[in-house]
Write a protein that holds these residues in place. Structure first.
Motif, mmCIF file in Angstrom:
data_model
loop_
_atom_site.group_PDB
_atom_site.id
_atom_site.type_symbol
_atom_site.label_atom_id
_atom_site.label_comp_id
_atom_site.label_asym_id
_atom_site.label_seq_id
_atom_site.Cartn_x
_atom_site.Cartn_y
_atom_site.Cartn_z
ATOM 1 N N GLY A 1 -4.607 4.857 -2.809
ATOM 2 C CA GLY A 1 -3.313 5.458 -2.039
ATOM 3 C C GLY A 1 -2.363 5.102 -2.880
ATOM 4 O O GLY A 1 -1.165 6.047 -2.924
ATOM 5 N N LEU A 2 -2.022 4.193 -3.568
ATOM 6 C CA LEU A 2 -0.809 3.940 -4.282
ATOM 7 C C LEU A 2 -0.735 4.847 -5.542
ATOM 8 O O LEU A 2 0.421 5.509 -5.761
ATOM 9 N N LEU A 3 -1.895 5.095 -6.143
ATOM 10 C CA LEU A 3 -2.044 5.884 -7.301
ATOM 11 C C LEU A 3 -1.673 7.408 -7.046
ATOM 12 O O LEU A 3 -0.950 7.995 -7.506
ATOM 13 N N ALA A 4 -2.348 8.122 -5.750
ATOM 14 C CA ALA A 4 -2.215 9.268 -5.251
ATOM 15 C C ALA A 4 -0.701 9.591 -4.858
ATOM 16 O O ALA A 4 -0.213 10.649 -5.051
ATOM 17 N N TRP B 1 4.748 11.546 -5.487
ATOM 18 C CA TRP B 1 6.117 11.154 -5.305
ATOM 19 C C TRP B 1 6.924 11.732 -6.764
ATOM 20 O O TRP B 1 7.720 12.449 -6.794
ATOM 21 N N ALA B 2 6.215 11.220 -7.894
ATOM 22 C CA ALA B 2 6.813 11.637 -9.224
ATOM 23 C C ALA B 2 6.915 13.340 -9.401
ATOM 24 O O ALA B 2 7.733 13.732 -10.035
ATOM 25 N N ASN C 1 1.129 -1.114 0.076
ATOM 26 C CA ASN C 1 -0.044 -0.172 0.019
ATOM 27 C C ASN C 1 0.867 1.322 -0.237
ATOM 28 O O ASN C 1 1.983 1.175 -0.064
ATOM 29 N N SER C 2 0.304 2.467 0.122
ATOM 30 C CA SER C 2 1.069 3.922 0.325
ATOM 31 C C SER C 2 2.145 3.740 1.269
ATOM 32 O O SER C 2 3.048 4.836 0.996
ATOM 33 N N ASP C 3 2.260 3.024 2.329
ATOM 34 C CA ASP C 3 3.361 3.053 3.254
ATOM 35 C C ASP C 3 4.594 2.778 2.528
ATOM 36 O O ASP C 3 5.588 3.416 2.852
ATOM 37 N N ILE C 4 4.759 2.116 1.372
ATOM 38 C CA ILE C 4 6.013 2.056 0.453
ATOM 39 C C ILE C 4 6.630 3.473 0.224
ATOM 40 O O ILE C 4 7.878 3.774 0.264
ATOM 41 N N TYR C 5 5.676 4.418 -0.138
ATOM 42 C CA TYR C 5 6.307 5.630 -0.403
ATOM 43 C C TYR C 5 6.512 6.183 0.820
ATOM 44 O O TYR C 5 7.575 7.271 0.917
ATOM 45 N N THR C 6 5.548 6.406 1.850
ATOM 46 C CA THR C 6 5.862 7.259 3.182
ATOM 47 C C THR C 6 6.923 6.817 4.049
ATOM 48 O O THR C 6 7.693 7.557 4.558
ATOM 49 N N TYR C 7 7.040 5.493 4.200
ATOM 50 C CA TYR C 7 8.076 5.018 5.322
ATOM 51 C C TYR C 7 9.222 4.388 4.829
ATOM 52 O O TYR C 7 10.285 4.322 5.638
ATOM 53 N N PHE C 8 9.273 3.678 3.397
ATOM 54 C CA PHE C 8 10.313 3.158 3.004
ATOM 55 C C PHE C 8 11.140 3.413 1.795
ATOM 56 O O PHE C 8 12.339 3.617 2.009
ATOM 57 N N SER D 1 11.835 12.543 -6.331
ATOM 58 C CA SER D 1 11.906 11.571 -7.264
ATOM 59 C C SER D 1 13.159 11.653 -8.213
ATOM 60 O O SER D 1 13.432 10.626 -8.862
ATOM 61 N N GLU D 2 13.808 12.774 -8.432
ATOM 62 C CA GLU D 2 14.845 12.972 -9.073
ATOM 63 C C GLU D 2 16.049 12.061 -8.947
ATOM 64 O O GLU D 2 16.813 11.569 -9.733
ATOM 65 N N ALA D 3 16.232 11.955 -7.761
ATOM 66 C CA ALA D 3 17.266 11.097 -6.945
ATOM 67 C C ALA D 3 16.928 9.720 -6.562
ATOM 68 O O ALA D 3 17.784 8.979 -6.219
ATOM 69 N N ASN D 4 15.458 9.485 -6.432
ATOM 70 C CA ASN D 4 15.181 8.328 -5.550
ATOM 71 C C ASN D 4 13.787 8.143 -6.408
ATOM 72 O O ASN D 4 12.587 8.096 -5.846
ATOM 73 N N SER D 5 13.546 7.306 -7.589
ATOM 74 C CA SER D 5 12.588 7.041 -8.223
ATOM 75 C C SER D 5 11.897 5.898 -7.814
ATOM 76 O O SER D 5 12.681 4.962 -7.299
#
Length: 259
Positions: free
Chosen positions: A173-176, A181-182, A143-150, A187-191
Motif C-alpha cells: 500500500g505504501l509503495l503503490a 502521489w509522485a 500505512n497508506s492512510d498517510i497519503y490518503t488522509y493526512f 506532489s509538486e506543492a506537497n512532496s
C-alpha cells in the motif's frame, strides 16, 4: 537522614522539585504510549517490571496521591482474579490530566476517548496544518492512510518525510500510494517521502516540526483512538529537541520504499 530523604535525593524522578510540569507531561505521555500488554496468567517480563517501576516513580513525582494509591493497588492485582490493564492505565491518565493543567496552553494537546476516531484524526490534522519548513512523521506501523488522509493537509513548505518500519501488511500500500502521489500534480506543492528504518529502531509515534518541536502520539496514526484512549501531546522542549536529533540521524541511515 531518613531513608525517604535518601531515596528522594538519589532519584530525581521522586523529588517533586527537580522535574518541571513540562517534563512530567512528556514522560507520562511516553509511558502511556509504551504501556505493555500485561497478559493475564503470564509471568511479568523484565520489560514489564521495569515499566511498572518507572511509572510508580513518575506518579510519585506528580504528587497526585490518589493516582499513586490506585496504581499500586492495580499493580499488586496483576496476575490475580482482579487483573486489569485498564486499572493500571487509569492512574496515568489521571496524572496526565492534572499535569496538562500545569503547562502553558501552547503545550497542551488532546485526549481522545476510545472510539472517538474523528477527533483523533482532527487532532493529528491540526498539528500537520502547522506552517513550517519541513515535517517528519515517525510511526513504526505507518500505512497508506498517510497519503490518503493526512498528507493533503501538511503545511510544510518542503514537504513531509515519513519514517517507518517495513511490514508485509503495509508495504504494498505504501509503495503503490507513493508512486501514485509522485505522479500526480499534488506532489509538486506537497512532496511526501517514506523511508524504512531497521526493524527495532523505532519506539515512538511522533510528529516533528522543523527539527525543533515534537508531538508525542500515544498510538499509531492509522489506529488513533479506535479501541483505547489516545492522546496527542507536545513534548517538553529539551526532550523534543533530543528526539528530533535522534530521528534525523535515523533518517539518514534509512532506506527508500522500493518494490
Amino acid at each position: 537522614m531518613t531513608p525517604t530523604t535518601t531515596r528522594a535525593q538519589n532519584n530525581p524522578m521522586v523529588n517533586k522539585h527537580t522535574i518541571s510540569p513540562e517534563q512530567l507531561l512528556a514522560l507520562l505521555e511516553a509511558a502511556i504510549g509504551e504501556a505493555p500488554a500485561f497478559t493475564y496468567e503470564e509471568e511479568l517480563t523484565e520489560k514489564e517490571i521495569r515499566w511498572l517501576g518507572r511509572v510508580d516513580a513518575l506518579l510519585d513525582a506528580s504528587g497526585l496521591m490518589s493516582a499513586v494509591v490506585n496504581f499500586r493497588t492495580a499493580r499488586s492485582s496483576l496476575g490475580t482474579f482482579a487483573h486489569s490493564r485498564e486499572k493500571i492505565l487509569i492512574p496515568l491518565y489521571d496524572a496526565l490530566s492534572h499535569a496538562e493543567l500545569q503547562v502553558p496552553l501552547s503545550m497542551q494537546g488532546a485526549f481522545i476517548p476510545p472510539g472517538d476516531t474523528w477527533n483523533g484524526y482532527a487532532a493529528l490534522v491540526k498539528i500537520m496544518q502547522t506552517p513550517c519548513d519541513h515535517m517528519m512523521i515517525v510511526d513504526p506501523y505507518l500505512n497508506s492512510d498517510i497519503y490518503t488522509y493526512f498528507a493533503p493537509h501538511c503545511a510544510a513548505g518542503n514537504g513531509m518525510r515519513c519514517l517507518t518500519v517495513k511490514r508485509s501488511e503495509n508495504h504494498s500500500g505504501l509503495l503503490a500510494s507513493g508512486l501514485k502521489w509522485a505522479a500526480d500534480k499534488i506532489s509538486e506543492a506537497n512532496s511526501v517521502e517514506v523511508r524504512y528504518a531497521s526493524a527495532k529502531a523505532l519506539h515512538d509515534r511522533l510528529i516533528i516540526i522543523d527539527s525543533r518541536e515534537s508531538w508525542l502520539v500515544s498510538q499509531s496514526i492509522k489506529d488513533i483512538a479506535q479501541r483505547s484512549p489516545a492522546s496527542v501531546m507536545r513534548a517538553e522542549a529539551e526532550l523534543g529537541r533530543m528526539k528530533a536529533e535522534h530521528y534525523e540521524e535515523l533518517w539518514k541511515k534509512s532506506t527508500h520504499v522500493t518494490a
